[in-house]
Design a protein around this motif. Structure first.
Motif, PDB file in Angstrom:
ATOM      1  N   ARG A  42       0.828  -1.212   0.000  1.00 35.31           N
ATOM      2  CA  ARG A  42       0.000   0.000   0.000  1.00 35.31           C
ATOM      3  C   ARG A  42       0.862   1.262   0.000  1.00 35.31           C
ATOM      4  O   ARG A  42       0.557   2.232  -0.706  1.00 35.31           O
ATOM      5  CB  ARG A  42      -0.920  -0.013   1.225  1.00 35.31           C
ATOM      6  N   LEU A  45       2.164   1.826  -3.521  1.00 33.45           N
ATOM      7  CA  LEU A  45       1.187   2.405  -4.443  1.00 33.45           C
ATOM      8  C   LEU A  45       0.991   3.891  -4.171  1.00 33.45           C
ATOM      9  O   LEU A  45       0.823   4.695  -5.096  1.00 33.45           O
ATOM     10  CB  LEU A  45      -0.145   1.666  -4.319  1.00 33.45           C
ATOM     11  N   GLU A  69      -0.311  -9.062  -5.737  1.00 31.49           N
ATOM     12  CA  GLU A  69      -1.393  -8.085  -5.842  1.00 31.49           C
ATOM     13  C   GLU A  69      -0.836  -6.675  -6.026  1.00 31.49           C
ATOM     14  O   GLU A  69      -1.382  -5.873  -6.777  1.00 31.49           O
ATOM     15  CB  GLU A  69      -2.264  -8.148  -4.584  1.00 31.49           C
ATOM     16  N   THR A  70       0.253  -6.374  -5.332  1.00 32.81           N
ATOM     17  CA  THR A  70       0.871  -5.054  -5.484  1.00 32.81           C
ATOM     18  C   THR A  70       1.329  -4.834  -6.922  1.00 32.81           C
ATOM     19  O   THR A  70       1.117  -3.762  -7.497  1.00 32.81           O
ATOM     20  CB  THR A  70       2.082  -4.915  -4.535  1.00 32.81           C
ATOM     21  N   THR A  72       0.134  -6.246  -9.617  1.00 39.16           N
ATOM     22  CA  THR A  72      -1.061  -6.066 -10.450  1.00 39.16           C
ATOM     23  C   THR A  72      -1.541  -4.624 -10.383  1.00 39.16           C
ATOM     24  O   THR A  72      -1.901  -4.017 -11.410  1.00 39.16           O
ATOM     25  CB  THR A  72      -2.181  -7.021 -10.002  1.00 39.16           C
ATOM     26  N   ARG A  73      -1.546  -4.052  -9.188  1.00 35.69           N
ATOM     27  CA  ARG A  73      -1.964  -2.659  -9.007  1.00 35.69           C
ATOM     28  C   ARG A  73      -0.968  -1.701  -9.649  1.00 35.69           C
ATOM     29  O   ARG A  73      -1.355  -0.666 -10.201  1.00 35.69           O
ATOM     30  CB  ARG A  73      -2.098  -2.341  -7.520  1.00 35.69           C
ATOM     31  N   GLU A  76      -1.554  -1.115 -13.242  1.00 29.24           N
ATOM     32  CA  GLU A  76      -2.656  -0.203 -13.540  1.00 29.24           C
ATOM     33  C   GLU A  76      -2.163   1.236 -13.652  1.00 29.24           C
ATOM     34  O   GLU A  76      -2.784   2.064 -14.305  1.00 29.24           O
ATOM     35  CB  GLU A  76      -3.732  -0.298 -12.454  1.00 29.24           C
ATOM     36  N   GLN A  77      -1.028   1.522 -13.012  1.00 32.89           N
ATOM     37  CA  GLN A  77      -0.452   2.865 -13.051  1.00 32.89           C
ATOM     38  C   GLN A  77       0.640   3.002 -14.102  1.00 32.89           C
ATOM     39  O   GLN A  77       0.843   4.070 -14.665  1.00 32.89           O
ATOM     40  CB  GLN A  77       0.121   3.234 -11.675  1.00 32.89           C
TER      41      GLN A  77
END
Length: 293
Positions: A42, A45, A69-70, A72-73, A76-77
Protein backbone atom coordinates in the motif's frame (compact mmCIF):
# COMPACT_ATOMS: atom_id res chain seq x y z
CA UNK A 1 17.07 6.91 -18.65
CA UNK A 2 18.52 3.39 -18.31
CA UNK A 3 20.53 2.67 -15.19
CA UNK A 4 24.27 2.40 -15.90
CA UNK A 5 27.50 2.54 -13.95
CA UNK A 6 27.90 6.18 -14.92
CA UNK A 7 24.24 7.16 -14.73
CA UNK A 8 22.49 5.53 -11.72
CA UNK A 9 18.74 5.92 -11.52
CA UNK A 10 15.98 6.05 -8.95
CA UNK A 11 14.72 2.81 -7.41
CA UNK A 12 11.85 1.83 -5.14
CA UNK A 13 12.49 -1.03 -2.70
CA UNK A 14 9.36 -2.65 -1.23
CA UNK A 15 9.99 -5.07 1.65
CA UNK A 16 8.24 -5.49 5.02
CA UNK A 17 11.53 -6.58 6.63
CA UNK A 18 13.22 -3.49 8.05
CA UNK A 19 16.63 -5.15 8.08
CA UNK A 20 16.41 -6.46 4.50
CA UNK A 21 15.03 -3.15 3.22
CA UNK A 22 17.66 -1.07 5.00
CA UNK A 23 20.54 -3.29 3.88
CA UNK A 24 19.47 -3.23 0.23
CA UNK A 25 18.80 0.50 0.33
CA UNK A 26 22.23 1.13 1.86
CA UNK A 27 24.11 -1.12 -0.56
CA UNK A 28 22.41 0.28 -3.68
CA UNK A 29 22.81 3.80 -2.34
CA UNK A 30 26.53 3.22 -1.95
CA UNK A 31 26.67 2.44 -5.67
CA UNK A 32 25.12 5.82 -6.46
CA UNK A 33 21.47 4.80 -6.88
CA UNK A 34 18.79 7.05 -5.48
CA UNK A 35 16.77 4.58 -3.40
CA UNK A 36 13.44 5.02 -1.61
CA UNK A 37 12.28 2.20 0.64
CA UNK A 38 8.74 1.37 1.82
CA UNK A 39 7.46 -1.43 4.03
CA UNK A 40 4.20 -2.46 2.31
CA UNK A 41 2.41 -2.74 -0.98
CA UNK A 42 0.00 0.00 0.00
CA UNK A 43 2.86 2.41 0.76
CA UNK A 44 4.39 1.51 -2.60
CA UNK A 45 1.19 2.40 -4.44
CA UNK A 46 0.91 5.70 -2.54
CA UNK A 47 4.51 6.54 -3.52
CA UNK A 48 3.89 5.63 -7.17
CA UNK A 49 0.84 7.87 -7.34
CA UNK A 50 3.22 10.80 -6.74
CA UNK A 51 6.52 9.68 -8.24
CA UNK A 52 7.50 6.94 -10.69
CA UNK A 53 10.97 5.38 -10.27
CA UNK A 54 12.99 3.76 -13.05
CA UNK A 55 12.66 0.29 -11.44
CA UNK A 56 10.97 -1.44 -8.50
CA UNK A 57 12.37 -4.22 -6.30
CA UNK A 58 9.34 -5.94 -4.78
CA UNK A 59 9.17 -8.55 -2.02
CA UNK A 60 6.57 -11.28 -2.58
CA UNK A 61 5.57 -12.31 0.96
CA UNK A 62 4.20 -9.24 2.76
CA UNK A 63 1.22 -8.75 5.08
CA UNK A 64 -1.78 -6.98 3.57
CA UNK A 65 -1.15 -6.60 -0.13
CA UNK A 66 1.34 -9.28 -1.12
CA UNK A 67 3.83 -8.77 -3.94
CA UNK A 68 1.58 -10.34 -6.57
CA UNK A 69 -1.39 -8.08 -5.84
CA UNK A 70 0.87 -5.05 -5.48
CA UNK A 71 2.39 -5.74 -8.90
CA UNK A 72 -1.06 -6.07 -10.45
CA UNK A 73 -1.96 -2.66 -9.01
CA UNK A 74 1.35 -1.19 -10.19
CA UNK A 75 0.53 -2.26 -13.74
CA UNK A 76 -2.66 -0.20 -13.54
CA UNK A 77 -0.45 2.87 -13.05
CA UNK A 78 2.48 1.96 -15.30
CA UNK A 79 2.91 -0.72 -17.97
CA UNK A 80 6.58 0.00 -18.52
CA UNK A 81 8.29 0.38 -15.14
CA UNK A 82 10.37 -2.78 -14.54
CA UNK A 83 9.26 -4.81 -11.51
CA UNK A 84 11.79 -7.30 -10.14
CA UNK A 85 10.45 -9.67 -7.50
CA UNK A 86 12.57 -10.56 -4.48
CA UNK A 87 11.68 -13.95 -3.10
CA UNK A 88 12.99 -16.84 -1.08
CA UNK A 89 10.51 -19.03 -2.90
CA UNK A 90 11.94 -21.10 -5.71
CA UNK A 91 8.74 -22.97 -6.55
CA UNK A 92 7.68 -22.76 -10.18
CA UNK A 93 4.11 -21.76 -9.34
CA UNK A 94 5.31 -18.65 -7.51
CA UNK A 95 7.60 -17.68 -10.39
CA UNK A 96 4.79 -18.18 -12.91
CA UNK A 97 2.36 -16.23 -10.73
CA UNK A 98 4.87 -13.40 -10.47
CA UNK A 99 5.18 -13.08 -14.25
CA UNK A 100 1.40 -13.41 -14.65
CA UNK A 101 0.86 -10.47 -12.30
CA UNK A 102 3.07 -8.28 -14.48
CA UNK A 103 6.56 -8.83 -13.11
CA UNK A 104 9.58 -8.55 -15.40
CA UNK A 105 12.04 -10.71 -13.48
CA UNK A 106 12.92 -12.13 -10.07
CA UNK A 107 15.90 -12.64 -7.79
CA UNK A 108 16.09 -15.07 -4.91
CA UNK A 109 17.03 -14.30 -1.33
CA UNK A 110 19.62 -13.93 0.04
CA UNK A 111 20.15 -11.13 -2.45
CA UNK A 112 23.36 -11.07 -4.47
CA UNK A 113 23.98 -7.38 -5.13
CA UNK A 114 25.83 -7.81 -8.43
CA UNK A 115 22.93 -9.88 -9.80
CA UNK A 116 20.36 -7.28 -8.74
CA UNK A 117 22.34 -4.46 -10.37
CA UNK A 118 22.75 -6.44 -13.61
CA UNK A 119 19.01 -7.11 -13.81
CA UNK A 120 18.14 -3.49 -13.01
CA UNK A 121 20.40 -2.25 -15.78
CA UNK A 122 19.06 -4.75 -18.32
CA UNK A 123 15.40 -4.01 -17.63
CA UNK A 124 15.71 -0.24 -17.38
CA UNK A 125 17.60 -0.24 -20.68
CA UNK A 126 14.71 -2.13 -22.30
CA UNK A 127 12.10 0.13 -20.68
CA UNK A 128 13.95 3.20 -21.91
CA UNK A 129 13.99 1.80 -25.45
CA UNK A 130 10.25 1.09 -25.27
CA UNK A 131 9.53 4.63 -24.08
CA UNK A 132 11.74 6.16 -26.76
CA UNK A 133 10.11 4.07 -29.48
CA UNK A 134 6.62 4.85 -28.21
CA UNK A 135 7.33 8.59 -28.05
CA UNK A 136 8.79 8.56 -31.56
CA UNK A 137 5.78 6.68 -32.94
CA UNK A 138 3.35 8.96 -31.16
CA UNK A 139 5.16 12.08 -32.40
CA UNK A 140 5.22 10.80 -35.98
CA UNK A 141 2.92 12.43 -38.51
CA UNK A 142 2.39 8.97 -40.03
CA UNK A 143 -0.79 7.30 -38.79
CA UNK A 144 0.07 3.92 -37.23
CA UNK A 145 -1.62 1.27 -35.12
CA UNK A 146 -0.92 -2.30 -33.98
CA UNK A 147 -3.11 -5.32 -33.29
CA UNK A 148 -2.47 -8.91 -32.21
CA UNK A 149 -3.33 -12.23 -33.84
CA UNK A 150 -6.86 -12.05 -32.43
CA UNK A 151 -7.38 -8.59 -33.89
CA UNK A 152 -7.32 -6.80 -30.53
CA UNK A 153 -6.12 -3.19 -30.89
CA UNK A 154 -2.90 -2.88 -28.87
CA UNK A 155 -1.97 0.73 -29.48
CA UNK A 156 -2.75 3.60 -31.80
CA UNK A 157 -0.69 6.76 -32.21
CA UNK A 158 -2.11 10.28 -32.17
CA UNK A 159 -2.03 10.67 -35.95
CA UNK A 160 -4.10 7.50 -36.45
CA UNK A 161 -6.51 8.47 -33.67
CA UNK A 162 -7.13 11.78 -35.44
CA UNK A 163 -7.52 10.07 -38.82
CA UNK A 164 -10.01 7.38 -37.76
CA UNK A 165 -13.45 8.62 -36.67
CA UNK A 166 -14.77 7.42 -33.31
CA UNK A 167 -18.37 6.96 -32.27
CA UNK A 168 -19.73 9.05 -29.43
CA UNK A 169 -18.45 7.94 -26.04
CA UNK A 170 -15.64 5.78 -27.42
CA UNK A 171 -11.99 6.69 -26.99
CA UNK A 172 -10.85 4.22 -29.67
CA UNK A 173 -12.12 3.92 -33.27
CA UNK A 174 -12.49 0.14 -32.76
CA UNK A 175 -11.32 -2.49 -30.28
CA UNK A 176 -10.97 -5.26 -32.85
CA UNK A 177 -9.35 -4.84 -36.27
CA UNK A 178 -11.68 -5.10 -39.28
CA UNK A 179 -11.47 -8.45 -41.07
CA UNK A 180 -9.51 -7.06 -44.03
CA UNK A 181 -6.89 -5.69 -41.62
CA UNK A 182 -6.80 -8.92 -39.62
CA UNK A 183 -5.97 -10.79 -42.85
CA UNK A 184 -2.63 -8.96 -42.91
CA UNK A 185 -1.55 -11.17 -40.01
CA UNK A 186 -1.12 -14.17 -42.32
CA UNK A 187 -1.22 -12.76 -45.82
CA UNK A 188 1.89 -12.09 -47.88
CA UNK A 189 0.11 -8.99 -49.20
CA UNK A 190 1.39 -5.91 -47.44
CA UNK A 191 -1.66 -3.73 -48.06
CA UNK A 192 -5.37 -3.90 -47.37
CA UNK A 193 -8.38 -1.61 -47.69
CA UNK A 194 -11.16 -1.27 -45.16
CA UNK A 195 -14.16 0.90 -44.44
CA UNK A 196 -14.72 2.60 -41.11
CA UNK A 197 -17.53 4.96 -40.21
CA UNK A 198 -18.32 5.53 -43.88
CA UNK A 199 -14.73 6.33 -44.82
CA UNK A 200 -12.28 4.29 -46.88
CA UNK A 201 -8.71 3.65 -45.68
CA UNK A 202 -5.63 1.90 -46.99
CA UNK A 203 -3.35 0.05 -44.55
CA UNK A 204 0.28 -0.88 -45.24
CA UNK A 205 1.81 -3.59 -43.03
CA UNK A 206 5.20 -2.46 -41.75
CA UNK A 207 5.95 -5.45 -39.48
CA UNK A 208 7.04 -8.92 -40.49
CA UNK A 209 4.24 -11.31 -41.46
CA UNK A 210 5.46 -13.86 -38.89
CA UNK A 211 5.20 -11.39 -36.00
CA UNK A 212 2.46 -11.99 -33.43
CA UNK A 213 1.82 -8.24 -33.47
CA UNK A 214 0.93 -6.54 -36.74
CA UNK A 215 1.92 -2.88 -37.13
CA UNK A 216 0.35 -0.94 -39.98
CA UNK A 217 0.43 2.59 -41.33
CA UNK A 218 -2.84 4.15 -42.46
CA UNK A 219 -3.86 6.53 -45.20
CA UNK A 220 -7.31 7.88 -45.97
CA UNK A 221 -8.54 7.11 -49.48
CA UNK A 222 -10.63 9.56 -51.48
CA UNK A 223 -14.05 8.25 -52.40
CA UNK A 224 -16.23 9.55 -55.17
CA UNK A 225 -19.95 10.09 -54.56
CA UNK A 226 -21.95 6.90 -55.11
CA UNK A 227 -23.55 8.32 -58.25
CA UNK A 228 -20.23 9.35 -59.88
CA UNK A 229 -19.41 7.76 -63.27
CA UNK A 230 -18.10 8.70 -66.69
CA UNK A 231 -21.01 9.44 -69.02
CA UNK A 232 -21.04 6.07 -70.80
CA UNK A 233 -20.32 3.82 -67.79
CA UNK A 234 -22.52 2.41 -65.05
CA UNK A 235 -21.85 3.52 -61.49
CA UNK A 236 -20.07 0.25 -60.71
CA UNK A 237 -17.99 0.40 -63.86
CA UNK A 238 -17.03 3.96 -62.96
CA UNK A 239 -15.81 2.83 -59.53
CA UNK A 240 -13.79 0.00 -61.08
CA UNK A 241 -12.20 2.39 -63.58
CA UNK A 242 -11.36 4.88 -60.84
CA UNK A 243 -9.36 2.24 -58.93
CA UNK A 244 -7.72 0.95 -62.11
CA UNK A 245 -6.52 4.50 -62.79
CA UNK A 246 -5.05 4.55 -59.27
CA UNK A 247 -2.96 1.48 -60.05
CA UNK A 248 -4.92 -1.11 -58.10
CA UNK A 249 -4.94 -4.76 -59.17
CA UNK A 250 -8.14 -6.71 -59.81
CA UNK A 251 -7.72 -8.36 -56.41
CA UNK A 252 -7.32 -4.99 -54.67
CA UNK A 253 -10.40 -3.63 -56.43
CA UNK A 254 -12.37 -6.73 -55.50
CA UNK A 255 -11.47 -6.24 -51.83
CA UNK A 256 -12.31 -2.54 -51.93
CA UNK A 257 -15.65 -2.93 -53.69
CA UNK A 258 -16.67 -6.21 -52.10
CA UNK A 259 -16.82 -8.34 -55.23
CA UNK A 260 -14.85 -11.20 -56.76
CA UNK A 261 -11.83 -10.62 -59.05
CA UNK A 262 -13.80 -12.42 -61.78
CA UNK A 263 -16.59 -9.82 -61.51
CA UNK A 264 -14.01 -7.03 -61.68
CA UNK A 265 -12.65 -8.56 -64.88
CA UNK A 266 -16.14 -8.66 -66.42
CA UNK A 267 -16.61 -4.97 -65.58
CA UNK A 268 -13.28 -4.22 -67.23
CA UNK A 269 -14.37 -5.99 -70.41
CA UNK A 270 -17.42 -3.73 -70.56
CA UNK A 271 -15.29 -0.65 -69.78
CA UNK A 272 -12.83 -1.48 -72.57
CA UNK A 273 -15.68 -1.91 -75.04
CA UNK A 274 -17.47 1.30 -74.06
CA UNK A 275 -14.30 3.39 -74.00
CA UNK A 276 -12.87 1.89 -77.20
CA UNK A 277 -9.63 0.65 -75.58
CA UNK A 278 -8.01 -2.77 -75.40
CA UNK A 279 -5.86 -2.69 -72.23
CA UNK A 280 -6.21 -1.55 -68.63
CA UNK A 281 -3.23 0.78 -69.17
CA UNK A 282 -5.07 2.56 -71.98
CA UNK A 283 -8.23 2.72 -69.87
CA UNK A 284 -6.28 4.13 -66.93
CA UNK A 285 -4.60 6.75 -69.13
CA UNK A 286 -7.97 7.80 -70.56
CA UNK A 287 -9.45 8.04 -67.06
CA UNK A 288 -6.59 10.25 -65.88
CA UNK A 289 -6.97 12.54 -68.88
CA UNK A 290 -10.66 12.82 -68.02
CA UNK A 291 -9.62 13.67 -64.41
CA UNK A 292 -11.40 10.57 -63.12
CA UNK A 293 -8.53 9.30 -60.96
Amino acid sequence: MPCTDTMPCELLVVDDSTDARSLLTEELGALGYRVHGVSSGREALEHLSIHLPEAILLDILMPGLDGFETCTRIREQSEETPVIFMTGLGETEHIVKGFASGGNDYVTKPIVLAEVVARIQAHTRTASLVRTTRDAINASSAAMLAFDADGALLWINDAAAQLLPTSEGNALPFHRAPSSLLALHTSEDRSAHFEHAGHLFEAQRISDVQDSVVVVSLQAQARRPADWRPPQLTAREGEVLMWVARGKTNRDIADILGMSPRTVNKHLEHIFEKMGVETRTAAADAARKMNLA
